[in-house]
Design a protein around this motif. Sequence first.
Motif, PDB file in Angstrom:
ATOM      1  N   ASN A   1       0.868  -1.002   0.235  1.00 14.14           N
ATOM      2  CA  ASN A   1      -0.347  -0.256   0.225  1.00 14.14           C
ATOM      3  C   ASN A   1       0.512   1.515  -0.259  1.00 14.14           C
ATOM      4  O   ASN A   1       0.568   1.991   0.380  1.00 14.14           O
ATOM      5  N   ALA A   2       1.738   1.366  -0.005  1.00 15.59           N
ATOM      6  CA  ALA A   2       2.956   2.285  -0.009  1.00 15.59           C
ATOM      7  C   ALA A   2       2.915   3.215  -1.337  1.00 15.59           C
ATOM      8  O   ALA A   2       1.958   2.804  -2.788  1.00 15.59           O
ATOM      9  N   ARG A   3       3.288   4.969  -1.247  1.00 16.85           N
ATOM     10  CA  ARG A   3       1.992   5.522  -1.867  1.00 16.85           C
ATOM     11  C   ARG A   3       3.668   6.652  -2.306  1.00 16.85           C
ATOM     12  O   ARG A   3       4.562   6.481  -1.238  1.00 16.85           O
ATOM     13  N   VAL A   4       4.179   7.062  -3.415  1.00 16.97           N
ATOM     14  CA  VAL A   4       5.587   7.491  -4.202  1.00 16.97           C
ATOM     15  C   VAL A   4       3.678   8.771  -4.215  1.00 16.97           C
ATOM     16  O   VAL A   4       3.645   9.136  -5.486  1.00 16.97           O
ATOM     17  N   ALA A   5       4.132   9.952  -3.806  1.00 13.74           N
ATOM     18  CA  ALA A   5       3.410  11.801  -4.414  1.00 13.74           C
ATOM     19  C   ALA A   5       4.109  12.764  -4.588  1.00 13.74           C
ATOM     20  O   ALA A   5       4.595  13.085  -4.231  1.00 13.74           O
ATOM     21  N   ARG A   6       3.555  13.951  -5.385  1.00 17.89           N
ATOM     22  CA  ARG A   6       4.102  15.491  -5.674  1.00 17.89           C
ATOM     23  C   ARG A   6       5.237  14.440  -6.843  1.00 17.89           C
ATOM     24  O   ARG A   6       5.604  13.945  -7.628  1.00 17.89           O
ATOM     25  N   ASN A   7       6.666  15.042  -6.639  1.00 19.70           N
ATOM     26  CA  ASN A   7       7.491  15.168  -7.185  1.00 19.70           C
ATOM     27  C   ASN A   7       8.705  14.464  -6.407  1.00 19.70           C
ATOM     28  O   ASN A   7       9.606  13.857  -7.229  1.00 19.70           O
ATOM     29  N   ALA A   8       8.497  13.555  -5.300  1.00 22.45           N
ATOM     30  CA  ALA A   8       9.481  12.191  -4.892  1.00 22.45           C
ATOM     31  C   ALA A   8       9.506  11.675  -6.423  1.00 22.45           C
ATOM     32  O   ALA A   8       8.870  11.212  -7.167  1.00 22.45           O
ATOM     33  N   ARG A   9      10.710  11.272  -5.600  1.00 22.71           N
ATOM     34  CA  ARG A   9      11.735  10.131  -7.088  1.00 22.71           C
ATOM     35  C   ARG A   9      12.339   8.845  -6.420  1.00 22.71           C
ATOM     36  O   ARG A   9      12.416   9.014  -5.227  1.00 22.71           O
ATOM     37  N   VAL A  10      12.005   7.354  -6.934  1.00 20.74           N
ATOM     38  CA  VAL A  10      11.743   6.344  -6.580  1.00 20.74           C
ATOM     39  C   VAL A  10      13.241   5.613  -7.614  1.00 20.74           C
ATOM     40  O   VAL A  10      12.524   5.898  -8.536  1.00 20.74           O
ATOM     41  N   VAL A  11      14.308   5.774  -7.542  1.00 18.85           N
ATOM     42  CA  VAL A  11      15.141   5.212  -8.376  1.00 18.85           C
ATOM     43  C   VAL A  11      16.646   4.297  -7.385  1.00 18.85           C
ATOM     44  O   VAL A  11      16.382   3.833  -7.213  1.00 18.85           O
ATOM     45  N   GLY A  12      17.280   3.275  -8.797  1.00 20.35           N
ATOM     46  CA  GLY A  12      18.206   3.160  -9.076  1.00 20.35           C
ATOM     47  C   GLY A  12      17.309   1.727  -8.515  1.00 20.35           C
ATOM     48  O   GLY A  12      16.837   0.989  -8.923  1.00 20.35           O
ATOM     49  N   ASN A  13      18.071   0.700  -7.073  1.00 24.36           N
ATOM     50  CA  ASN A  13      17.327  -0.635  -6.490  1.00 24.36           C
ATOM     51  C   ASN A  13      16.277  -0.289  -5.242  1.00 24.36           C
ATOM     52  O   ASN A  13      16.312  -0.951  -4.609  1.00 24.36           O
TER      53      ASN A  13
ATOM     54  N   TRP B   1       5.302   6.087   2.706  1.00 29.12           N
ATOM     55  CA  TRP B   1       4.977   7.051   1.808  1.00 29.12           C
ATOM     56  C   TRP B   1       5.421   8.139   1.879  1.00 29.12           C
ATOM     57  O   TRP B   1       6.257   7.856   3.018  1.00 29.12           O
ATOM     58  N   VAL B   2       6.079   8.196   0.807  1.00 29.01           N
ATOM     59  CA  VAL B   2       6.938   9.529  -0.127  1.00 29.01           C
ATOM     60  C   VAL B   2       6.299  10.390  -0.790  1.00 29.01           C
ATOM     61  O   VAL B   2       6.016   9.981  -1.497  1.00 29.01           O
ATOM     62  N   SER B   3       6.573  11.591  -0.416  1.00 26.06           N
ATOM     63  CA  SER B   3       6.333  12.693  -1.373  1.00 26.06           C
ATOM     64  C   SER B   3       7.264  14.199  -1.497  1.00 26.06           C
ATOM     65  O   SER B   3       8.147  13.817  -1.037  1.00 26.06           O
ATOM     66  N   GLY B   4       6.729  14.968  -1.273  1.00 29.22           N
ATOM     67  CA  GLY B   4       7.195  16.409  -1.695  1.00 29.22           C
ATOM     68  C   GLY B   4       8.578  16.376  -2.446  1.00 29.22           C
ATOM     69  O   GLY B   4       7.669  15.651  -4.190  1.00 29.22           O
ATOM     70  N   ASN B   5       9.505  16.736  -1.995  1.00 38.22           N
ATOM     71  CA  ASN B   5      10.722  16.030  -3.707  1.00 38.22           C
ATOM     72  C   ASN B   5      11.456  15.521  -2.469  1.00 38.22           C
ATOM     73  O   ASN B   5      13.007  15.659  -3.239  1.00 38.22           O
ATOM     74  N   ALA B   6      11.368  14.328  -2.250  1.00 39.09           N
ATOM     75  CA  ALA B   6      12.016  13.343  -1.979  1.00 39.09           C
ATOM     76  C   ALA B   6      12.585  12.366  -2.793  1.00 39.09           C
ATOM     77  O   ALA B   6      11.942  12.290  -3.437  1.00 39.09           O
ATOM     78  N   GLU B   7      13.008  12.136  -2.428  1.00 36.38           N
ATOM     79  CA  GLU B   7      14.166  11.280  -3.261  1.00 36.38           C
ATOM     80  C   GLU B   7      15.016  10.134  -2.481  1.00 36.38           C
ATOM     81  O   GLU B   7      15.405   9.827  -1.415  1.00 36.38           O
ATOM     82  N   ILE B   8      14.495   8.662  -2.959  1.00 36.96           N
ATOM     83  CA  ILE B   8      14.550   7.343  -2.928  1.00 36.96           C
ATOM     84  C   ILE B   8      15.605   6.341  -3.462  1.00 36.96           C
ATOM     85  O   ILE B   8      15.153   6.300  -4.231  1.00 36.96           O
ATOM     86  N   TYR B   9      17.193   6.957  -3.276  1.00 38.64           N
ATOM     87  CA  TYR B   9      17.432   5.854  -4.663  1.00 38.64           C
ATOM     88  C   TYR B   9      18.722   5.091  -4.073  1.00 38.64           C
ATOM     89  O   TYR B   9      19.250   4.636  -2.529  1.00 38.64           O
ATOM     90  N   ASN B  10      20.110   4.271  -4.988  1.00 35.37           N
ATOM     91  CA  ASN B  10      20.837   3.540  -4.325  1.00 35.37           C
ATOM     92  C   ASN B  10      20.161   1.907  -4.272  1.00 35.37           C
ATOM     93  O   ASN B  10      18.428   1.686  -5.233  1.00 35.37           O
TER      94      ASN B  10
END
Length: 162
Positions: free
Chosen positions: A92-104, A112-121
């Motif tokens: 049920n995870a959510r990624v909203a607005r300008n947030a980015r999930v990249v890499g692995n 919940w990931v939102s705003g301009n947050a970045e999750i990577y590597n």
Amino acid sequence: QVDDQAWSQVRIQVKEQVGDQVRYQATEIIKWMKKLMNKENMKYELTTNKRGHLTQIRAIKDFANVKKGDLGGFIKSESNLSQEGDCWVSGNARVARNARVVGNAKVSDNAWVSGNAEIYNNAVVSGNAKVSDDAVVSGNARVYNNARVFGNAVINNNALIC
């Protein structure tokens, strides 16, 4: 393989046509053709399942621990989750607005990931964790349970935040 220069030539030719309707139709055809050509490089697609303004994703090929047909979490648009690497949004995870999930990177459970947050590597955000604003989670960092990461926080390396 059609490159960007070829697409530019098509656009130039379309602009020479008379009428806005012809221009609009040609632009839509170009978008459709690009999407078809890039489909072989895609790992997920947007479904019709909605949760507010977010749309659920579905894997269209096997990668990492994800199998073709698996339903994932919810994203605002394809700009939230890279088609490259093994990154994934599940449960049920959510990624909203300008947030980015990249890499692995992985976002799972009820995270919940939102705003301009970045999750990577190889970072993981899970449980009921929330990452927002301009926060960055990277490396092998884990943000989980009920953790909150926000503002300009940078969580990296092997950090565990719970």
